[in-house]
Design a protein around this motif. Structure first.
Motif, PDB file in Angstrom:
ATOM      1  N   ASN A  95       0.808  -1.218   0.000  1.00  0.00           N
ATOM      2  CA  ASN A  95       0.000   0.000   0.000  1.00  0.00           C
ATOM      3  C   ASN A  95       0.842   1.270   0.000  1.00  0.00           C
ATOM      4  N   GLN A  96       2.157   1.173   0.264  1.00  0.00           N
ATOM      5  CA  GLN A  96       2.978   2.372   0.222  1.00  0.00           C
ATOM      6  C   GLN A  96       3.754   2.492  -1.088  1.00  0.00           C
ATOM      7  N   LEU A  97       3.459   1.607  -2.035  1.00  0.00           N
ATOM      8  CA  LEU A  97       4.005   1.735  -3.385  1.00  0.00           C
ATOM      9  C   LEU A  97       3.002   2.533  -4.214  1.00  0.00           C
ATOM     10  N   VAL A  98       3.387   3.747  -4.614  1.00  0.00           N
ATOM     11  CA  VAL A  98       2.396   4.683  -5.141  1.00  0.00           C
ATOM     12  C   VAL A  98       2.614   5.085  -6.598  1.00  0.00           C
ATOM     13  N   ARG A  99       3.757   4.723  -7.174  1.00  0.00           N
ATOM     14  CA  ARG A  99       4.018   5.106  -8.560  1.00  0.00           C
ATOM     15  C   ARG A  99       4.053   3.872  -9.443  1.00  0.00           C
ATOM     16  N   ALA A 100       4.063   4.079 -10.751  1.00  0.00           N
ATOM     17  CA  ALA A 100       3.961   2.964 -11.686  1.00  0.00           C
ATOM     18  C   ALA A 100       5.273   2.205 -11.847  1.00  0.00           C
ATOM     19  N   LYS A 101       6.388   2.942 -11.945  1.00  0.00           N
ATOM     20  CA  LYS A 101       7.678   2.297 -12.212  1.00  0.00           C
ATOM     21  C   LYS A 101       8.543   2.272 -10.963  1.00  0.00           C
ATOM     22  N   VAL A 102       9.485   1.342 -10.965  1.00  0.00           N
ATOM     23  CA  VAL A 102      10.335   1.128  -9.801  1.00  0.00           C
ATOM     24  C   VAL A 102      11.127   2.379  -9.441  1.00  0.00           C
ATOM     25  N   ILE A 103      11.795   2.998 -10.395  1.00  0.00           N
ATOM     26  CA  ILE A 103      12.623   4.172 -10.092  1.00  0.00           C
ATOM     27  C   ILE A 103      11.766   5.345  -9.636  1.00  0.00           C
ATOM     28  N   GLU A 104      10.562   5.452 -10.196  1.00  0.00           N
ATOM     29  CA  GLU A 104       9.665   6.539  -9.791  1.00  0.00           C
ATOM     30  C   GLU A 104       9.272   6.394  -8.326  1.00  0.00           C
ATOM     31  N   GLY A 144       6.635 -10.610  -4.859  1.00  0.00           N
ATOM     32  CA  GLY A 144       6.324 -10.074  -3.543  1.00  0.00           C
ATOM     33  C   GLY A 144       7.573  -9.652  -2.787  1.00  0.00           C
ATOM     34  N   GLY A 145       8.632 -10.459  -2.871  1.00  0.00           N
ATOM     35  CA  GLY A 145       9.880 -10.110  -2.196  1.00  0.00           C
ATOM     36  C   GLY A 145      10.504  -8.844  -2.757  1.00  0.00           C
ATOM     37  N   GLN A 146      10.448  -8.694  -4.082  1.00  0.00           N
ATOM     38  CA  GLN A 146      10.993  -7.486  -4.706  1.00  0.00           C
ATOM     39  C   GLN A 146      10.184  -6.244  -4.341  1.00  0.00           C
ATOM     40  N   LYS A 147       8.865  -6.393  -4.218  1.00  0.00           N
ATOM     41  CA  LYS A 147       8.034  -5.253  -3.793  1.00  0.00           C
ATOM     42  C   LYS A 147       8.394  -4.823  -2.380  1.00  0.00           C
ATOM     43  N   HIS A 148       8.655  -5.808  -1.516  1.00  0.00           N
ATOM     44  CA  HIS A 148       9.042  -5.476  -0.136  1.00  0.00           C
ATOM     45  C   HIS A 148      10.359  -4.706  -0.137  1.00  0.00           C
ATOM     46  N   LEU A 149      11.311  -5.143  -0.951  1.00  0.00           N
ATOM     47  CA  LEU A 149      12.593  -4.445  -1.052  1.00  0.00           C
ATOM     48  C   LEU A 149      12.409  -3.039  -1.642  1.00  0.00           C
ATOM     49  N   LEU A 150      11.468  -2.892  -2.565  1.00  0.00           N
ATOM     50  CA  LEU A 150      11.194  -1.566  -3.135  1.00  0.00           C
ATOM     51  C   LEU A 150      10.610  -0.633  -2.073  1.00  0.00           C
ATOM     52  N   ALA A 151       9.697  -1.145  -1.253  1.00  0.00           N
ATOM     53  CA  ALA A 151       9.163  -0.330  -0.156  1.00  0.00           C
ATOM     54  C   ALA A 151      10.282   0.097   0.787  1.00  0.00           C
ATOM     55  N   LEU A 152      11.229  -0.803   1.018  1.00  0.00           N
ATOM     56  CA  LEU A 152      12.386  -0.473   1.848  1.00  0.00           C
ATOM     57  C   LEU A 152      13.242   0.596   1.174  1.00  0.00           C
ATOM     58  N   ALA A 153      13.440   0.480  -0.138  1.00  0.00           N
ATOM     59  CA  ALA A 153      14.221   1.491  -0.867  1.00  0.00           C
ATOM     60  C   ALA A 153      13.570   2.865  -0.750  1.00  0.00           C
ATOM     61  N   GLY A 154      12.245   2.917  -0.884  1.00  0.00           N
ATOM     62  CA  GLY A 154      11.556   4.198  -0.741  1.00  0.00           C
ATOM     63  C   GLY A 154      11.729   4.790   0.638  1.00  0.00           C
ATOM     64  N   ALA A 155      11.757   3.931   1.651  1.00  0.00           N
ATOM     65  CA  ALA A 155      11.898   4.407   3.030  1.00  0.00           C
ATOM     66  C   ALA A 155      13.298   4.947   3.313  1.00  0.00           C
ATOM     67  N   ILE A 156      14.330   4.390   2.655  1.00  0.00           N
ATOM     68  CA  ILE A 156      15.704   4.830   2.951  1.00  0.00           C
ATOM     69  C   ILE A 156      16.223   5.869   1.957  1.00  0.00           C
ATOM     70  N   SER A 157      15.396   6.255   0.981  1.00  0.00           N
ATOM     71  CA  SER A 157      15.853   7.223  -0.024  1.00  0.00           C
ATOM     72  C   SER A 157      16.143   8.595   0.581  1.00  0.00           C
TER      73      SER A 157
END
Length: 578
Positions: A95-104, A144-157
């Motif tokens: 639910n905290q993934l809000v954009r379409a692409k990974v880098i976004e 699912g694992g990659q999405k979790h890592l992406l949420a982590l990336a957003g949190a540490i950006s």
């Protein structure tokens, strides 16, 4: 001054009968890696939401006390003031993934804070979590694992001083769980980030954390070093929290509760080394010959793909052949993205194969609507709240039977309510229950449909260990309520104790179909599929003992080991050392 100071905080949600936090005080130092333990409803998540200002600025309620985070008084500040200092990865991280692409998505926070180098910050965060080369992929293409890592990336950006992760491994396979914890360890050791995890899995706490907090009934019971905390075996058990399996085993053998008990696998190897067995004590791996059984499902050479936004096909299942027989209790295992959930949906008729055939009781799913198979197959979702459509548990259990005009359905409903111990909550709305209660209720709804085949998707995810054990007992009873049961799960302890057949998947294919002996004794297979056996099973394998599927098995084998092996004197020596 500590990095985090919580002083005599009491917080109560509107309409709640009792406070969710009751006179809570806690100090956390810069650079700590600390776990918050406690049963469901003990106040763990509420405590952590104090730290980024969500309480009381978003989740309102009555609050007293003081909270200081990175020298910011949280009750007097805005959530945005704290977001530079505190990153948060939520339990429902998708639910905290809000954009379409990974880098976004990875660069979304620094963009909103007006950093000119927001893209560089996003790319750096992706590199830290291991998502290199995924920049232009769409989020829904990730596992699912990659999405979790992406949420982590957003949190540490934003490079926060504090990072909070709620239930890091709840929805991850063992391989991705370790990857995520390795990232947290790197951030803690190399960047001095203070890590706070809400965690039920004490094996991960023992391996990665420095300190641990125990919560119960809205209070903090204590804060201790990981070693001191996890070796308080009796106190943890009283709170329905289970120390690492090796710690439990050592305590059962010695009945001594002290800091010498092992808490990690490496410590256990040294601790139990006197129990090593001669080579001839290794377990016999050959599969037993299976008798011909009655077929329920026959899957023949099935492929399944879906179209991405670029109109390209992404293959999920590739040449799958599988027969489900009457009496099967199947654990479907494999890492995130292996195709487990898709395979189960094909058995319901909701999804149709791109190639090949799926036969339910010799009926081809391509030739009928999903409603045709509703009497035969029940699919219980990973998120149990999706099973609730009425305003009470009893009404949800009755719904299918009433819709099918089943005679004397009230008798069946009453039996199911008793079976799943729902008498006291049968009139409550399922969406307002605790996680464990929702799981029980969803199982009851599925059983009420009186199916031949029950499919469960991650039935023990997001539950504390005590509740998981409780739910596992109810899952055991399903064998009497259906001809076959299939569970897709990452819970290897449930697999070891429940399944009579284990199907291992990887990259959309079945790479092994056997029993627990053939799976858990095959290290190459486990490595290939990204699976980690339960800790007690791994230590018994490394010690050369008969493979133990539970702590009780291990203790029994260890106690009798001196009589069974050529090293008859070792057990007495081991007992003396203990």
């Amino acid at each position: 001054m500590s990095l985090i100071e919580i002083e005599h905080v009491t917080f109560q949600y509107p309409g709640a009968a009792e406070p969710s936090l009751n006179d809570v005080s806690l100090n956390i130092e810069q650079g700590d890696f600390i776990a918050i333990m406690g049963g469901n409803g003990s106040g763990k998540t509420t405590l952590c939401k104090l730290l980024n200002g969500l309480i009381p600025h978003y989740y309102v309620g009555d609050i007293t006390g003081a909270i200081t985070v990175d020298e910011i008084k949280t009750l007097e500040s805005k959530v945005t003031d704290l977001s530079r200092s505190v990153g948060y990865v939520y339990q429902d991280f998708e639910n905290q993934l809000v954009r379409a692409k990974v880098i976004e998505d990875a660069s979304y926070s620094p963009l909103n804070f007006g950093y000119h180098d927001y893209l560089e910050r996003g790319k750096t965060a992706l590199e830290k979590v291991g998502l290199i080369g995924k920049d232009e992929e769409y989020i829904w293409e990730l596992s699912g694992g990659q999405k979790h890592l992406l949420a982590l990336a957003g949190a540490i950006s934003l490079e926060p001083k504090i990072l909070i992760v709620d239930e890091p491994v709840a929805q991850l396979d063992p391989q991705h769980a370790k990857e995520l914890y390795d990232v947290l360890k790197m951030l803690n050791e190399k960047e001095n980030t203070t890590i706070i995890v809400i965690e039920h899995h004490t094996e991960f706490i023992a391996e990665y954390c420095k300190n641990v907090v125990l919560m119960s009934k809205s209070k903090i019971i204590w804060k201790k070093s990981v070693r001191e905390g996890l070796t308080r075996v009796n106190e943890l058990r009283e709170k329905d929290i289970f120390p690492p399996q090796i710690t439990q085993a050592a305590y059962s053998l010695t009945e001594k509760e002290d800091s010498t008990l092992p808490i990690t696998l490496n410590e256990a190897l040294e601790y139990f080394e006197s129990y090593q067995a001669p080579e001839h004590n290794q377990i016999f791996l050959q599969q037993t010959v299976q008798k011909i059984k009655e077929k329920i499902v026959d899957i023949q050479n099935v492929d399944f793909s879906y179209k991405t936004i670029s109109r390209q096909k992404k293959k999920i299942l590739n040449g799958v052949n599988l027969t489900i027989n009457k009496g099967d209790r199947i654990a479907l295992v494999g890492n995130n993205g292996a195709g487990k959930s898709t395979l189960m949906r094909l058995m319901t008729g909701i999804e149709k194969p791109e190639k090949g055939e799926v036969l339910l009781k010799e009926m081809n799913t391509k030739e009928f609507s999903p409603e045709k198979f509703a009497d035969m197959v029940t699919y219980i979702y990973q998120n149990p709240e999706e099973m609730f459509i009425d305003d009470s548990i009893k009404a949800d259990i009755e719904y299918f039977l009433k819709a099918r005009n089943v005679k004397d359905y009230a008798i069946a409903v009453d039996h199911i309510i008793e079976l799943f111990q729902l008498r006291e909550i049968k009139d409550r709305d399922g969406r307002l229950l605790s996680g464990g209660q929702q799981r029980r209720a969803s199982l009851a709804i599925g059983v009420a449909m009186q199916p031949l085949l029950i499919l469960l998707d991650e039935p023990t995810a997001n539950l504390d260990i005590g509740t998981r054990k409780h739910i596992s007992k109810f899952i055991q009873s399903l064998k009497d309520e259906a001809e076959a049961v299939i569970i897709a799960t990452h819970d290897m302890q449930l697999v070891a104790e429940w399944a009579n057949r284990i199907i291992v998947m990887k990259d959309g294919q079945i790479i092994h179909d056997g029993n627990r002996e053939t799976v858990f004794s095959n290290k190459a297979l486990l490595d290939q599929a990204g699976l980690t056996p339960p800790q007690i099973m791994e230590i018994s394998r490394l010690l050369g003992m008969k493979l133990a599927y539970s702590v009780e098995d291990f203790v029994k084998y260890a106690e009798n080991f001196g009589e069974e092996s050529a090293y008859s004197g070792n057990y007495k020596e081991a007992a003396r050392v203990y």
